[in-house]
Every structure is written in structure tokens, then in C-alpha cells.
Design a protein around this motif. Structure first.
Motif, mmCIF file in Angstrom:
data_model
loop_
_atom_site.group_PDB
_atom_site.id
_atom_site.type_symbol
_atom_site.label_atom_id
_atom_site.label_comp_id
_atom_site.label_asym_id
_atom_site.label_seq_id
_atom_site.Cartn_x
_atom_site.Cartn_y
_atom_site.Cartn_z
ATOM 1 N N ASP A 74 7.824 9.847 -9.601
ATOM 2 C CA ASP A 74 7.293 8.679 -10.307
ATOM 3 C C ASP A 74 8.398 8.090 -11.163
ATOM 4 O OD1 ASP A 74 4.456 8.651 -9.563
ATOM 5 O OD2 ASP A 74 4.363 10.570 -10.621
ATOM 6 N N ARG A 102 6.294 -1.881 -14.390
ATOM 7 C CA ARG A 102 5.882 -1.367 -13.072
ATOM 8 C C ARG A 102 5.995 0.151 -12.994
ATOM 9 N NH1 ARG A 102 5.421 -5.426 -9.274
ATOM 10 N NH2 ARG A 102 6.588 -7.308 -9.720
ATOM 11 N N GLN A 103 5.122 0.719 -12.180
ATOM 12 C CA GLN A 103 5.178 2.135 -11.850
ATOM 13 C C GLN A 103 5.498 2.219 -10.358
ATOM 14 O OE1 GLN A 103 4.634 4.802 -13.898
ATOM 15 N NE2 GLN A 103 4.838 6.313 -12.283
ATOM 16 N N GLU A 156 4.617 3.449 -3.349
ATOM 17 C CA GLU A 156 3.585 2.624 -3.977
ATOM 18 C C GLU A 156 4.200 1.954 -5.203
ATOM 19 O OE1 GLU A 156 0.552 5.406 -5.000
ATOM 20 O OE2 GLU A 156 0.030 5.806 -2.914
ATOM 21 N N SER A 177 3.189 -0.551 -8.370
ATOM 22 C CA SER A 177 2.076 -1.171 -9.083
ATOM 23 C C SER A 177 2.386 -2.632 -9.359
ATOM 24 C CB SER A 177 1.819 -0.428 -10.400
ATOM 25 O OG SER A 177 2.899 -0.641 -11.288
ATOM 26 N N ALA A 219 0.791 -3.155 -5.229
ATOM 27 C CA ALA A 219 -0.507 -3.444 -5.849
ATOM 28 C C ALA A 219 -1.653 -3.023 -4.934
ATOM 29 C CB ALA A 219 -0.611 -4.914 -6.231
#
Length: 191
Positions: free
Chosen positions: A75, A81-82, A118, A120, A153
Motif C-alpha cells: 500500500d 490517493r491510495q 487499485e 483510489s 476508483a
């Protein structure tokens, strides 16, 4: 009557400075050995990785550089943003300090693979300004990178990406993609 003269002050001062310099040298050598053992061992590298601000790594295995590394999840907090990387692995990460004037780091990486990325959504804000230059302060060479799936997203953008690229060559101003293959649900593109 005996004539006992005390040792001159300069002699005692010189001896004290000598002991201080020797102790300081010993501390510097001990620090260098400690840093080398932390950076040079797999366990030390994982400890170091766990202390990088904004980065969290789950189940790291293998050395960060000079061998095969993998992690179940990485992560990265990048501003608002992540970014989450699932099932990360790579071979033979190599780094070079100051590869050219103006660059602070050079990285070469073989066969990095990520099953899923992924990203965000960032909260709405002012529009980003275009960069005035594409010159990078790092040199990055990636051989045969593979991303299985990319979602932004929550919406899938692509299913498969394979690429070999070099960013920051030519004193930071040259970026090239040697080969790339991209697949989505409705198209496939190859370079």
C-alpha cells in the motif's frame, strides 16, 4: 630537594584530543557496520522497508535488491490517493547513487509483476498544472513489467499490461518504451 615538574597542560590536552578522536572513529566504524548489516541482510531490508513513510508491505519475502523479492500486498499513500498492489514480485533490483548530474538515484528492475493494481479516486480539487519539463531526477529501467489488472476508483481499466521501458535516460530527458502490450475488455494494443 627534588624538582618534580608537573606534565605540561598541552601534553594532557593532546592526549585527551587523541582519545576523543579515537572514540569518535570507533563510533563511526560501529555505525557503518550497523548500517551495512541492516541494509545487507534480508531481515534488515524488510525492517528498513517497514519504516518508509506512506508505504506498508504485507508478507515481504526475499531481498529487496540482488535477488527475487515478493510481497502479498503493498500500500502506497500518494497525496490524497491510495495505491494498492496485490501479489508483487520482481527479480534483481539494482540501484545506483547519482547515475548522472542532477539525478539522485538510478533503478534497474527485471520482470516486475503485479497481479492487481487499485488506485483510489482523489477528492476533487484544483486542476493539475502541466509540467514544464519531463526531465526526471531518477533513471528507471524496467525489463518485462507485467500488470494483470488495473482498476481506478473501483472501475477496471485494463486486464493485462506488459512493457519494457526506460525513463530518465539521456541525463533525465529521454523516456522510451521498447515494447508494450495492453489488453482491455474490448481491445488489444501492441507496440
Amino acid at each position: 630537594m627534588t624538582d618534580a615538574t608537573p606534565a605540561p597542560r598541552t601534553h594532557r590536552l593532546g592526549r585527551a584530543l587523541g582519545w576523543t578522536a579515537g572514540l569518535l572513529l570507533l563510533l563511526v566504524v560501529a555505525f557503518a557496520i550497523t548500517v551495512a548489516s541492516v541494509v545487507g541482510s534480508e531481515r534488515g531490508q524488510h525492517w528498513l522497508l517497514s519504516h518508509v513513510p506512506g508505504v506498508s508491505v504485507e508478507e515481504p519475502a526475499g531481498p529487496l535488491w540482488g535477488g527475487a523479492f515478493k510481497a502479498r500486498r503493498v500500500d502506497v499513500k500518494a497525496g490524497a490517493r491510495q495505491i494498492t498492489l496485490h501479489d508483487v514480485q520482481w527479480q534483481n533490483l539494482q540501484w545506483q547513487w547519482r547515475p548522472y548530474p542532477g539525478a539522485w538515484l538510478g533503478i534497474a528492475l527485471d520482470t516486475p509483476k503485479v497481479r492487481r493494481v487499485e488506485v483510489s479516486a482523489a477528492p476533487p480539487g484544483p486542476a493539475a498544472k502541466s509540467p514544464t519539463t519531463l526531465r526526471l531526477p531518477v533513471a528507471i529501467a524496467v525489463n518485462d513489467a507485467q500488470i494483470g489488472e488495473l482498476a481506478v476508483a473501483g472501475a477496471p481499466l485494463l486486464r493485462q499490461l506488459q512493457a519494457t521501458l526506460a525513463l530518465g535516460e539521456g541525463q533525465g530527458g529521454l523516456h522510451r518504451i521498447t515494447s508494450a502490450t495492453l489488453q482491455t475488455d474490448s481491445a488489444e494494443v501492441s507496440l
